[in-house]
Motif scaffolding. Sequence first.
Motif, PDB file in Angstrom:
ATOM      1  N   ALA A 103       0.564  -1.081  -0.082  1.00  0.00           N
ATOM      2  CA  ALA A 103       0.332  -0.340   0.025  1.00  0.00           C
ATOM      3  C   ALA A 103       0.770   1.204  -0.240  1.00  0.00           C
ATOM      4  CB  ALA A 103      -0.613   0.194   0.510  1.00  0.00           C
ATOM      5  N   TRP A 134       1.041   3.891  -6.135  1.00  0.00           N
ATOM      6  CA  TRP A 134      -0.775   3.695  -5.838  1.00  0.00           C
ATOM      7  C   TRP A 134      -1.081   5.085  -6.061  1.00  0.00           C
ATOM      8  CZ3 TRP A 134      -3.440  -0.089  -6.477  1.00  0.00           C
ATOM      9  CH2 TRP A 134      -3.410  -1.708  -6.468  1.00  0.00           C
ATOM     10  N   ALA A 172       1.229   2.598 -13.739  1.00  0.00           N
ATOM     11  CA  ALA A 172      -0.128   3.261 -13.140  1.00  0.00           C
ATOM     12  C   ALA A 172      -1.010   2.825 -14.260  1.00  0.00           C
ATOM     13  CB  ALA A 172      -0.840   3.991 -11.820  1.00  0.00           C
ATOM     14  N   ARG A 206      -2.924  -0.232 -13.759  1.00  0.00           N
ATOM     15  CA  ARG A 206      -4.534  -0.117 -12.351  1.00  0.00           C
ATOM     16  C   ARG A 206      -4.992  -0.053 -13.367  1.00  0.00           C
ATOM     17  NH1 ARG A 206      -5.038   3.691  -6.705  1.00  0.00           N
ATOM     18  NH2 ARG A 206      -7.284   3.412  -7.357  1.00  0.00           N
ATOM     19  N   TRP A 216     -11.219   2.844  -7.713  1.00  0.00           N
ATOM     20  CA  TRP A 216     -10.403   1.871  -8.233  1.00  0.00           C
ATOM     21  C   TRP A 216     -10.015   3.575  -9.511  1.00  0.00           C
ATOM     22  CZ3 TRP A 216      -7.720  -1.709  -9.097  1.00  0.00           C
ATOM     23  CH2 TRP A 216      -8.022  -2.449  -8.440  1.00  0.00           C
ATOM     24  N   ARG A 262      -4.651   1.824  -2.888  1.00  0.00           N
ATOM     25  CA  ARG A 262      -4.518   0.781  -3.034  1.00  0.00           C
ATOM     26  C   ARG A 262      -5.849  -0.171  -3.085  1.00  0.00           C
ATOM     27  NH1 ARG A 262      -1.354  -4.663  -0.078  1.00  0.00           N
ATOM     28  NH2 ARG A 262      -2.625  -3.971   1.325  1.00  0.00           N
TER      29      ARG A 262
END
Length: 499
Positions: free
Chosen positions: A407, A412, A428, A432, A489, A495
Motif C-alpha cells: 500500500a 498507488w 499505474a 491499475r 478504483w 490501494r
Amino acid sequence: MRTTRTRTTAHGATGGPRAPLARTGAVGGLAVCTATVVLALVPPATAEPADPGRPRYSAGSDGTGDPYFPLAGNGGYDVQHYDLDLTYIPPAAAPAPLEGRLEGTATIELVTTQGLDRFNLDLRGLTATSVEVDGKPARFTQEGTNELVVTPRPKLEDGDEAEVVVTYGGTTRRPTDVSGALYGWVTTRDGAMVANEADGAATWFPVNDHPTDKATFSFDVTVPEGLVAVANGLLADRTTVDGWTTWSWDAPDLMAPYLATATIGNFQLRASAAGDVPVIDALDRDLPAAGRTTSEGTLGLTPDMMTFFEGIYGPYPFVAYGSIVDDDTVGYALETQTRSLFSRVASESTAAHELAHSWVGNAVSPERWADIWLNEGWAAYSEQLWTEHRNGATTEQRFDALMARPASDPFWDVVIADPGPVDMFAEAVYDRGAGTLHALRLKIGDGAFYELADEWVARHDDGTASTADFEALAEEVSGQDLESFFTVWLHTAGRPTSW
C-alpha cells in the motif's frame, strides 16, 4: 498505447464517413509539400431575433479547453479531411545534429460551427508561407509556439464548407512532449519516426490537434529514391521521377490527428492478409538479426490476434492493418492507426497491446486526455487476455500480483481517471487500469463484462468517449449501482481494499 513499455489518445464527436476533396498532385523532383486542411462550417452565426446583441462573426477559440493541453485543438470548425503533400530531405551524413528539411502543402476541408472572422490551426516549429481559403489569399500570423491564426476574407458563415490550403516548411529536429519523451516528427539517421501522442501532430502539419475532431486523411510523401514513406491506410500509388519517389497513401477511416504517421526509412514492405483485412508491414532493412527474427515471428501472429480481439470487441474497424518496425527508436511503441509503430523490435505482448488499441483508443478515442486510462487500461488488459489465451500467466494471476503491491508503493498514488499530463503514461495508468477492468469483471460477471466491451466499441465507434460514459454504460449493461466501485478504483488514490 505509448509503450516503453509501449505508448499508446474539442470538437464534437464525429459521425459517419466524410468524402475527401480532390487531392493535389504528386510532387516531382524536389517539390514543396502542401497540406490542405478542410474545415466543416456549421449553421451560420447570424444574430437571432431573441438575441439581437449576439455578434454574427467571432474568432474561433485557440484551444479546445482540454485541461491537460489547453491550446491543443481549436474552436469554430470541424475538419472533414486532410490532404498532406510533403517533400522531405533527411539528415546529411554528418553524425550530428539530426536535422531534416520538410516542405508541405496541407489542404484541409472543414465545416464551420460558428460564423468566423478568424480561426486557428495548430502548427509548431514550422513556418507558414501562404494560406488560401476557398481559393482566395488569406491574412495569417503565427502566434506563440503553437498557433497559426487565419483571417479569411470574406468571413465564413456558420455551417459553411471551406477549403483551407496552407503552404509551409522548415527544419525538422527531435521534439519532446511534456514528459520529455520524443514525439511528433522525430528526425532519424535515415528519415523520420512519426509518433504524435498526445499533441505532436502539429510538429509536421497544420491541424486541429485534438481527438474530438476526427477526419479522413490522404498523403503524398516525396523522398529521395531508395527510401520508403509509410503512412496510414492503403498504399494508393508509388512513382519515381528524377531521383525522387512519391508514396501515396489513402486513409478513408475517421482518425484522430495524433494517430497519423508518415514514417520514413530504409523499409521493406510486406503484404499479407488477416482474413479479409489487407496487412502491410514495413520492416527496416537495417534491423539487427535478433530484432528482425523476433519481429517477423510476432507479425506472423497478426491474423490470430485479430481473430481473438474481434471475439471481444467486434469486427476490426478499419480498411487495413500493419506494423512499422524501425531500427531507430523513440523509446516506445504507438498504435498509429492501421499501422502500429515499434522501436527496433515488435515483441508479442506489445504487438497484442497495439493491435487491441484499434478498437480501444483508435475507433473509440478519449474525449479528454484525462480519460487516457480508457485507452491504456483496456489495451493492457487485452494484452493480458492474449497472454492467457497463449497459455501464459492468467488474468487472475496478474490481478493477484497487482494487489500484492504494498500500500506504501507510490504506484498507488496515481488517480488513474485524472493522472495529470506528466503521468498520462505512468505505469499505474496501464496496470491499475487493467486491474480496474479485471475487478469490474469479477463484480459484474463475465457475461456482462464482455457485453460491455462489445457495446463500448459499437456505441462510440468513430468518435470519443469519457470515463463518465464508461461508468454509465457499465451500470446500464450490468444493472448494478457501481458508483462506489468506480470511486475506489478510478477516482481515489491508494490501494483498493474493498469495493
